[in-house]
Design a protein around this motif. Sequence first.
Motif, short mmCIF file in Angstrom:
data_model
loop_
_atom_site.label_atom_id
_atom_site.label_comp_id
_atom_site.label_asym_id
_atom_site.label_seq_id
_atom_site.Cartn_x
_atom_site.Cartn_y
_atom_site.Cartn_z
N ARG A 1 0.81 -1.22 0.00
CA ARG A 1 0.00 0.00 0.00
C ARG A 1 0.84 1.27 0.00
O ARG A 1 0.38 2.31 -0.45
CB ARG A 1 -0.92 0.02 1.22
N THR A 2 2.07 1.21 0.51
CA THR A 2 2.86 2.43 0.69
C THR A 2 4.04 2.56 -0.26
O THR A 2 4.80 3.52 -0.15
CB THR A 2 3.38 2.51 2.14
N VAL A 3 4.23 1.61 -1.17
CA VAL A 3 5.37 1.66 -2.08
C VAL A 3 5.25 2.88 -3.01
O VAL A 3 4.16 3.28 -3.41
CB VAL A 3 5.50 0.35 -2.89
N VAL A 4 6.41 3.50 -3.30
CA VAL A 4 6.45 4.66 -4.18
C VAL A 4 7.51 4.42 -5.22
O VAL A 4 8.62 4.01 -4.88
CB VAL A 4 6.78 5.94 -3.37
N PRO A 5 7.28 4.63 -6.48
CA PRO A 5 6.03 4.98 -7.15
C PRO A 5 5.13 3.75 -7.28
O PRO A 5 5.60 2.64 -7.51
CB PRO A 5 6.47 5.47 -8.51
N SER A 6 3.85 3.96 -7.11
CA SER A 6 2.89 2.86 -7.16
C SER A 6 2.17 2.87 -8.50
O SER A 6 2.32 3.79 -9.30
CB SER A 6 1.88 3.01 -6.04
N LYS A 7 1.36 1.86 -8.72
CA LYS A 7 0.59 1.78 -9.96
C LYS A 7 -0.42 2.92 -10.03
O LYS A 7 -0.70 3.45 -11.11
CB LYS A 7 -0.13 0.43 -10.06
N ALA A 8 -0.94 3.34 -8.89
CA ALA A 8 -1.90 4.44 -8.86
C ALA A 8 -1.23 5.79 -9.16
O ALA A 8 -1.85 6.68 -9.74
CB ALA A 8 -2.58 4.50 -7.49
N LYS A 9 0.04 5.94 -8.75
CA LYS A 9 0.79 7.18 -8.99
C LYS A 9 2.18 6.84 -9.54
O LYS A 9 3.17 6.93 -8.83
CB LYS A 9 0.92 7.99 -7.71
#
Length: 186
Positions: free
Chosen positions: A93-101
């Motif tokens: 849920r907190t990984v960056v960059p994620s698929k949502a962003k």
Amino acid sequence: MNFGKKAVTLFGCLFLLGGCSFFGGSADNGSTANAAQPAVQAEAAPAAKAEAKTAAKTASKSKKSAKSGKLDAATVKADLDVAAQKLVGRASRTVVPSKAKPKVTKSGKRFVASYVSIDTGNVFTTVRPGSTAATPYTGLIEYNEQHMECTGATRAEALSASAQCKVVKNRRVTEMIRHDGKSWQF
């Protein structure tokens, strides 16, 4: 009666009747609900769901033995499996960059959207003996990170679901956590 008095009366009744299931009280069927259930269980494969359910049942049985001060290997392993699902779900849920962003960059005339995806259905755990009395066990949690890139002629095309996506890198992540004699700490 104004709104404030109605709200106080409603919450007072819920408190006296055992609370509402949203706030961790009793549900109508007699079971307790947990408002902070991991979102990873909704995303996991059916086999992973069954494994997590079995681990949760074993963990609830283990709490009884933990109160008596006895720790056995099966109980500690089951607790580690539950903690691993929570940890990997949090990481997903907190990984960056994620698929949502995703992170979008321009490479030549094409746009590249890159993000990291965590495989929540492929988690492995290992229990090892600890080195001190304060840490009787240490646990290893292993999971995969996939670095993805999607390309397109425009920024919108790179971000769309129909973009050409490929895995550019797989990374095996190993996290080490400790058991304090009561629960896993991470």
